[in-house]
Design an enzyme around this catalytic site. Sequence first.
Site, PDB file in Angstrom:
ATOM      1  N   GLY A 165     -28.128  26.212 -18.519  1.00 13.50           N
ATOM      2  CA  GLY A 165     -28.203  24.751 -18.530  1.00 13.50           C
ATOM      3  C   GLY A 165     -27.089  24.169 -17.677  1.00 13.50           C
ATOM      4  O   GLY A 165     -25.950  24.611 -17.766  1.00 13.50           O
ATOM      5  N   ILE A 201     -21.920  22.569 -22.166  1.00 15.13           N
ATOM      6  CA  ILE A 201     -21.563  21.357 -22.905  1.00 15.13           C
ATOM      7  C   ILE A 201     -21.356  21.691 -24.380  1.00 15.13           C
ATOM      8  O   ILE A 201     -20.723  20.944 -25.106  1.00 15.13           O
ATOM      9  CB  ILE A 201     -22.628  20.237 -22.777  1.00 15.13           C
ATOM     10  N   ASP A 202     -21.893  22.851 -24.823  1.00 11.97           N
ATOM     11  CA  ASP A 202     -21.844  23.184 -26.253  1.00 11.97           C
ATOM     12  C   ASP A 202     -20.456  23.619 -26.736  1.00 11.97           C
ATOM     13  O   ASP A 202     -20.216  23.654 -27.941  1.00 11.97           O
ATOM     14  CB  ASP A 202     -22.833  24.322 -26.560  1.00 11.97           C
ATOM     15  N   ARG A 236     -30.767  -0.914 -40.795  1.00 13.70           N
ATOM     16  CA  ARG A 236     -31.538   0.329 -40.802  1.00 13.70           C
ATOM     17  C   ARG A 236     -30.630   1.534 -40.537  1.00 13.70           C
ATOM     18  O   ARG A 236     -29.531   1.391 -39.999  1.00 13.70           O
ATOM     19  CB  ARG A 236     -32.675   0.280 -39.771  1.00 13.70           C
ATOM     20  N   GLY A 263     -26.824  21.089 -29.266  1.00 19.31           N
ATOM     21  CA  GLY A 263     -26.011  22.061 -30.013  1.00 19.31           C
ATOM     22  C   GLY A 263     -26.954  22.974 -30.762  1.00 19.31           C
ATOM     23  O   GLY A 263     -27.466  22.617 -31.814  1.00 19.31           O
ATOM     24  N   ARG A 264     -27.227  24.097 -30.139  1.00 18.31           N
ATOM     25  CA  ARG A 264     -28.243  24.999 -30.656  1.00 18.31           C
ATOM     26  C   ARG A 264     -27.701  25.802 -31.838  1.00 18.31           C
ATOM     27  O   ARG A 264     -28.268  25.788 -32.914  1.00 18.31           O
ATOM     28  CB  ARG A 264     -28.601  25.925 -29.505  1.00 18.31           C
ATOM     29  N   ILE A 312     -29.512  13.525 -21.434  1.00 22.36           N
ATOM     30  CA  ILE A 312     -28.552  12.489 -21.004  1.00 22.36           C
ATOM     31  C   ILE A 312     -27.125  13.031 -21.155  1.00 22.36           C
ATOM     32  O   ILE A 312     -26.237  12.728 -20.368  1.00 22.36           O
ATOM     33  CB  ILE A 312     -28.737  11.209 -21.856  1.00 22.36           C
TER      34      ILE A 312
HETATM   35  O1  F6P Z   1     -26.664  25.360 -23.711  1.00 24.80           O
HETATM   36  C1  F6P Z   1     -26.656  24.066 -23.259  1.00 24.80           C
HETATM   37  C2  F6P Z   1     -27.815  23.276 -23.796  1.00 24.80           C
HETATM   38  O2  F6P Z   1     -27.684  21.966 -23.318  1.00 24.80           O
HETATM   39  C3  F6P Z   1     -27.982  23.292 -25.315  1.00 24.80           C
HETATM   40  O3  F6P Z   1     -27.167  22.373 -25.995  1.00 24.80           O
HETATM   41  C4  F6P Z   1     -29.446  23.003 -25.477  1.00 24.80           C
HETATM   42  O4  F6P Z   1     -29.958  23.546 -26.663  1.00 24.80           O
HETATM   43  C5  F6P Z   1     -30.061  23.675 -24.290  1.00 24.80           C
HETATM   44  O5  F6P Z   1     -29.046  23.789 -23.311  1.00 24.80           O
HETATM   45  C6  F6P Z   1     -31.245  22.933 -23.734  1.00 24.80           C
HETATM   46  O6  F6P Z   1     -31.783  23.667 -22.709  1.00 24.80           O
HETATM   47  P1  F6P Z   1     -32.821  23.184 -21.613  1.00 24.80           P
HETATM   48  O7  F6P Z   1     -32.064  22.644 -20.458  1.00 24.80           O
HETATM   49  O8  F6P Z   1     -33.534  24.427 -21.238  1.00 24.80           O
HETATM   50  O9  F6P Z   1     -33.669  22.138 -22.228  1.00 24.80           O
END
Ligand code: F6P
Length: 342
Positions: free
Chosen positions: A10, A126-127, A162, A170-171, A272
């Site tokens: 990513g 970014i994680d 609301r 954040g996987r 974003i």
């Molecule tokens: O590992 C970086 C990340 O932005 C994660 O936070 C996210 O789960 C993943 O990449 C999303 O990946 P993609 O760009 O394949 O949608």
Amino acid sequence: MRIGVLTGGGDCPGLNAVIRAVVRKGVASYGHEFVGFRDGWKGPLEGLSRPLGIAEVRGILPRGGTILGSSRTNPFKIENGVERIKDNLAEQGVDALIAIGGEDTLGVATKLHELDVKVIGVPKTIDNDLGATDYTFGFDTAVNIAMEAIDRLHTTAESHHRTLVVEVMGRHAGWIALHAGLAGGANVILLPERQFDVEQVAGYVEKRFQHQYAPIVVVAEGAQPLDGQMVLHNQELDAFGHVRLGGIGQWLAEQLEAKTGKEARTVVLGHIQRGGTPTAFDRVLATRLGLQAIDAAHEGDWGKMVAMQSTDIVRVPLAEATRELKTVPLERYEEAEVFFGS
Ligand code: F6P
């Protein structure tokens, strides 16, 4: 030397700053030549390259994304992948590689090093979940983007009484959710590291309404409810075996609306958080990592990843850096819990 540079996985803000620092110092201080490999490991695998000299890196410091392109290609999943990489490096006269990436890209770099490819790794994501480095560039930018979104959502949530659920990336690690939630004054923060009880979250939300303030719930995309199945966008796996996440925010908003009787909406920040210009912190970190990477390559210190430890930029074995993910420790989550529901 002729050194190949690639960016994999990513994308994240700061990649171009690393490329610029590597090339600028490599050419000016050491007289090395560079080749840009396109789209992560796909570049050396298929021999896709582009020129990479001082002229090509002019003006890219503040630019998000990567001028080299990226992909999640895994050469170890492709027949004769390693041989093809070695052949293409030889054909293009490339002596060594600087690979800029996260757990997957650097995992490939680690294995290639064991197979005698000269490689240096630069951590990015970014994680912020890579071991052996205190911070990865891109994280600070993502947190600032999410924080600004939360700030904006506070005012509209208040006006309409609301709940607003903000789903951030954040996987497996909840660093973005934790930092953006703390910085943005979220009412509840939910991370992949700890399953949450939706009844308890609804309780926090109700309490917040009692104080006449609308709640903001920050949820990492990988967070899971107790006894629940992970909510999946679809079941597709990428070349590294990761599922595509997304959907927990929507599920949670529906649950909260049903349990509290107050309208709840979701905002999914998604990509974003990965786009646009890096913060000053990320530009400086990326630049320093790039400078250390080219020093390591110049000295032939192969199989290393450059890393930030305290305020120093150091080198650690790639294998050590990719051994395990750096997740949010329980104590850090407990610090944030003080603010939940109040
Ligand atoms: O590992 C970086 C990340 O932005 C994660 O936070 C996210 O789960 C993943 O990449 C999303 O990946 P993609 O760009 O394949 O949608």
